[in-house]
Design a protein around this motif. Structure first.
Motif, PDB file in Angstrom:
ATOM      1  N   THR A  75       0.836  -1.205   0.000  1.00  0.00           N
ATOM      2  CA  THR A  75       0.000   0.000   0.000  1.00  0.00           C
ATOM      3  C   THR A  75       0.865   1.247   0.000  1.00  0.00           C
ATOM      4  OG1 THR A  75      -1.713  -1.178   1.239  1.00  0.00           O
ATOM      5  CG2 THR A  75      -1.816   1.217   1.262  1.00  0.00           C
ATOM      6  N   SER A  76       1.900   1.253   0.814  1.00  0.00           N
ATOM      7  CA  SER A  76       2.789   2.411   0.890  1.00  0.00           C
ATOM      8  C   SER A  76       3.489   2.673  -0.439  1.00  0.00           C
ATOM      9  CB  SER A  76       3.812   2.197   1.996  1.00  0.00           C
ATOM     10  OG  SER A  76       4.659   3.298   2.111  1.00  0.00           O
ATOM     11  N   VAL A  77       3.980   1.617  -1.071  1.00  0.00           N
ATOM     12  CA  VAL A  77       4.676   1.787  -2.357  1.00  0.00           C
ATOM     13  C   VAL A  77       3.728   2.332  -3.419  1.00  0.00           C
ATOM     14  CG1 VAL A  77       5.780   0.512  -4.242  1.00  0.00           C
ATOM     15  CG2 VAL A  77       6.470   0.072  -1.889  1.00  0.00           C
ATOM     16  N   VAL A  78       2.530   1.744  -3.515  1.00  0.00           N
ATOM     17  CA  VAL A  78       1.561   2.199  -4.519  1.00  0.00           C
ATOM     18  C   VAL A  78       1.158   3.646  -4.266  1.00  0.00           C
ATOM     19  CG1 VAL A  78      -0.802   1.872  -5.357  1.00  0.00           C
ATOM     20  CG2 VAL A  78       0.697  -0.099  -5.074  1.00  0.00           C
ATOM     21  N   LEU A  79       0.864   3.976  -2.997  1.00  0.00           N
ATOM     22  CA  LEU A  79       0.482   5.352  -2.690  1.00  0.00           C
ATOM     23  C   LEU A  79       1.627   6.334  -2.906  1.00  0.00           C
ATOM     24  CD1 LEU A  79      -1.764   4.847   0.464  1.00  0.00           C
ATOM     25  CD2 LEU A  79      -2.480   5.544  -1.823  1.00  0.00           C
ATOM     26  N   ASN A  80       2.860   5.920  -2.632  1.00  0.00           N
ATOM     27  CA  ASN A  80       4.007   6.791  -2.902  1.00  0.00           C
ATOM     28  C   ASN A  80       4.154   7.056  -4.394  1.00  0.00           C
ATOM     29  OD1 ASN A  80       5.516   7.765  -0.565  1.00  0.00           O
ATOM     30  ND2 ASN A  80       5.703   5.612  -0.038  1.00  0.00           N
ATOM     31  N   ILE A  81       3.942   6.016  -5.204  1.00  0.00           N
ATOM     32  CA  ILE A  81       4.032   6.193  -6.664  1.00  0.00           C
ATOM     33  C   ILE A  81       2.968   7.173  -7.144  1.00  0.00           C
ATOM     34  CG2 ILE A  81       3.668   4.996  -8.872  1.00  0.00           C
ATOM     35  CD1 ILE A  81       5.071   2.557  -7.567  1.00  0.00           C
ATOM     36  N   ILE A  82       1.796   7.109  -6.534  1.00  0.00           N
ATOM     37  CA  ILE A  82       0.694   7.986  -6.954  1.00  0.00           C
ATOM     38  C   ILE A  82       0.838   9.394  -6.382  1.00  0.00           C
ATOM     39  CG2 ILE A  82      -1.806   8.356  -6.747  1.00  0.00           C
ATOM     40  CD1 ILE A  82      -2.088   5.271  -6.743  1.00  0.00           C
ATOM     41  N   LEU A  83       1.185   9.518  -5.106  1.00  0.00           N
ATOM     42  CA  LEU A  83       1.115  10.814  -4.426  1.00  0.00           C
ATOM     43  C   LEU A  83       2.392  11.653  -4.472  1.00  0.00           C
ATOM     44  CD1 LEU A  83      -0.892   9.737  -1.241  1.00  0.00           C
ATOM     45  CD2 LEU A  83      -1.746  10.954  -3.251  1.00  0.00           C
ATOM     46  N   VAL A  84       3.554  11.024  -4.505  1.00  0.00           N
ATOM     47  CA  VAL A  84       4.799  11.787  -4.442  1.00  0.00           C
ATOM     48  C   VAL A  84       5.003  12.699  -5.648  1.00  0.00           C
ATOM     49  CG1 VAL A  84       7.326  11.586  -4.430  1.00  0.00           C
ATOM     50  CG2 VAL A  84       5.961  10.278  -2.806  1.00  0.00           C
ATOM     51  N   PRO A  85       4.750  12.256  -6.898  1.00  0.00           N
ATOM     52  CA  PRO A  85       4.957  13.183  -8.012  1.00  0.00           C
ATOM     53  C   PRO A  85       4.100  14.450  -7.925  1.00  0.00           C
ATOM     54  CG  PRO A  85       4.741  10.952  -8.833  1.00  0.00           C
ATOM     55  CD  PRO A  85       4.412  10.917  -7.369  1.00  0.00           C
ATOM     56  N   ARG A  86       2.927  14.328  -7.324  1.00  0.00           N
ATOM     57  CA  ARG A  86       2.036  15.489  -7.264  1.00  0.00           C
ATOM     58  C   ARG A  86       2.263  16.333  -6.010  1.00  0.00           C
ATOM     59  NH1 ARG A  86      -4.445  15.976  -7.893  1.00  0.00           N
ATOM     60  NH2 ARG A  86      -4.440  18.228  -7.708  1.00  0.00           N
ATOM     61  N   PHE A  87       2.416  15.681  -4.841  1.00  0.00           N
ATOM     62  CA  PHE A  87       2.488  16.414  -3.571  1.00  0.00           C
ATOM     63  C   PHE A  87       3.884  16.430  -2.939  1.00  0.00           C
ATOM     64  CE2 PHE A  87      -1.926  14.887  -3.863  1.00  0.00           C
ATOM     65  CZ  PHE A  87      -2.587  16.097  -3.816  1.00  0.00           C
ATOM     66  N   LEU A  88       4.865  15.809  -3.590  1.00  0.00           N
ATOM     67  CA  LEU A  88       6.249  15.757  -3.116  1.00  0.00           C
ATOM     68  C   LEU A  88       6.335  15.126  -1.722  1.00  0.00           C
ATOM     69  CD1 LEU A  88       7.365  19.225  -4.486  1.00  0.00           C
ATOM     70  CD2 LEU A  88       7.632  16.986  -5.563  1.00  0.00           C
ATOM     71  N   SER A  89       7.016  15.759  -0.785  1.00  0.00           N
ATOM     72  CA  SER A  89       7.208  15.141   0.532  1.00  0.00           C
ATOM     73  C   SER A  89       5.896  15.000   1.302  1.00  0.00           C
ATOM     74  CB  SER A  89       8.211  15.941   1.355  1.00  0.00           C
ATOM     75  OG  SER A  89       7.733  17.248   1.586  1.00  0.00           O
ATOM     76  N   LEU A  90       4.972  15.892   1.101  1.00  0.00           N
ATOM     77  CA  LEU A  90       3.671  15.789   1.754  1.00  0.00           C
ATOM     78  C   LEU A  90       2.914  14.550   1.262  1.00  0.00           C
ATOM     79  CD1 LEU A  90       1.980  17.280   3.836  1.00  0.00           C
ATOM     80  CD2 LEU A  90       0.902  18.528   1.956  1.00  0.00           C
ATOM     81  N   GLY A  91       3.068  14.211  -0.019  1.00  0.00           N
ATOM     82  CA  GLY A  91       2.470  12.995  -0.556  1.00  0.00           C
ATOM     83  C   GLY A  91       3.036  11.756   0.078  1.00  0.00           C
ATOM     84  N   SER A  92       4.335  11.763   0.350  1.00  0.00           N
ATOM     85  CA  SER A  92       4.964  10.637   1.027  1.00  0.00           C
ATOM     86  C   SER A  92       4.450  10.503   2.460  1.00  0.00           C
ATOM     87  CB  SER A  92       6.483  10.818   1.028  1.00  0.00           C
ATOM     88  OG  SER A  92       7.102   9.743   1.680  1.00  0.00           O
ATOM     89  N   ALA A  93       4.254  11.632   3.119  1.00  0.00           N
ATOM     90  CA  ALA A  93       3.703  11.605   4.478  1.00  0.00           C
ATOM     91  C   ALA A  93       2.283  11.053   4.469  1.00  0.00           C
ATOM     92  CB  ALA A  93       3.725  13.005   5.083  1.00  0.00           C
ATOM     93  N   TYR A  94       1.476  11.499   3.514  1.00  0.00           N
ATOM     94  CA  TYR A  94       0.103  10.975   3.401  1.00  0.00           C
ATOM     95  C   TYR A  94       0.118   9.469   3.144  1.00  0.00           C
ATOM     96  CZ  TYR A  94      -1.828  15.721   3.048  1.00  0.00           C
ATOM     97  OH  TYR A  94      -2.202  17.009   3.293  1.00  0.00           O
ATOM     98  N   ALA A  95       0.991   9.032   2.256  1.00  0.00           N
ATOM     99  CA  ALA A  95       1.082   7.596   1.946  1.00  0.00           C
ATOM    100  C   ALA A  95       1.453   6.786   3.185  1.00  0.00           C
ATOM    101  CB  ALA A  95       2.102   7.367   0.829  1.00  0.00           C
ATOM    102  N   CYS A  96       2.390   7.300   3.959  1.00  0.00           N
ATOM    103  CA  CYS A  96       2.822   6.608   5.174  1.00  0.00           C
ATOM    104  C   CYS A  96       1.683   6.507   6.186  1.00  0.00           C
ATOM    105  CB  CYS A  96       4.018   7.344   5.778  1.00  0.00           C
ATOM    106  SG  CYS A  96       4.621   6.602   7.298  1.00  0.00           S
ATOM    107  N   ILE A  97       0.971   7.604   6.405  1.00  0.00           N
ATOM    108  CA  ILE A  97      -0.132   7.614   7.371  1.00  0.00           C
ATOM    109  C   ILE A  97      -1.250   6.681   6.923  1.00  0.00           C
ATOM    110  CG2 ILE A  97      -1.982   9.066   8.319  1.00  0.00           C
ATOM    111  CD1 ILE A  97       0.657   9.515   9.673  1.00  0.00           C
TER     112      ILE A  97
END
Length: 160
Positions: free
Chosen positions: A36-58
């Motif tokens: 789940t974390s990997v998939v969400l990081n792939i989706i969220l990081v390009p758009r939200f950068l570090s905040l996307g990674s934080a969202y994916a982790c949570i």
């Protein structure tokens, strides 16, 4: 801050499942969390950068906690205390509102944090006092009507 809730809950239920010998289940839950974390990081990081990674982790952490809670509920046949969950939800909502409100009142995060912690302490005392008053009321009723159900008499036998 939300990560602390997820990690703390994971320690409790992860330890419970480990002590019961459900290591395979815990490994499956961890693998689901990683995917789940990997998939969400792939989706969220390009758009939200570090905040996307934080969202994916949570999101991944809370998904793992949800699965651990469901597994623990099914394995150990826990009963759900609806009054406690309602109080906990009320406390959580109150704290989120206070923390959000404090950000607009003070400029310093240290002062915001201190006031939020003080409010949390005061609110927890209020919930504790409210529960004690309710307990005394029910104990008084049991003394008047001994035929009252066993749940209320059990409540009275708890230490004050």
């Amino acid at each position: 801050m939300f990560g602390f809730i997820a990690i703390s809950t994971s320690y409790v239920f992860g330890t419970l499942l480990t002590a019961n010998g459900n290591l395979l289940l815990l490994n499956i839950i961890a693998a689901a969390g990683i995917m789940t974390s990997v998939v969400l990081n792939i989706i969220l990081v390009p758009r939200f950068l570090s905040l996307g990674s934080a969202y994916a982790c949570i999101i991944a952490q809370f998904l793992m906690i949800l699965i651990q809670l469901i597994a623990s509920y099914k394995i150990f046949k826990f009963s759900i205390n609806k009054k406690f969950l309602f109080s906990l939800f009320g406390f959580f909502v109150s704290m989120v509102l206070v923390a959000a409100g404090m950000q607009s009142v003070f400029d310093s995060w240290v002062i915001n944090y201190l006031f939020t912690v003080l409010f949390a302490f005061a609110l927890s005392l209020a919930f504790k006092y409210w529960g004690m008053r309710l307990k005394r009321y029910f104990c008084w009723r049991v003394k008047l009507w001994p035929a009252t159900n066993a749940l209320i008499s059990l409540l009275c036998s708890l230490p004050k």
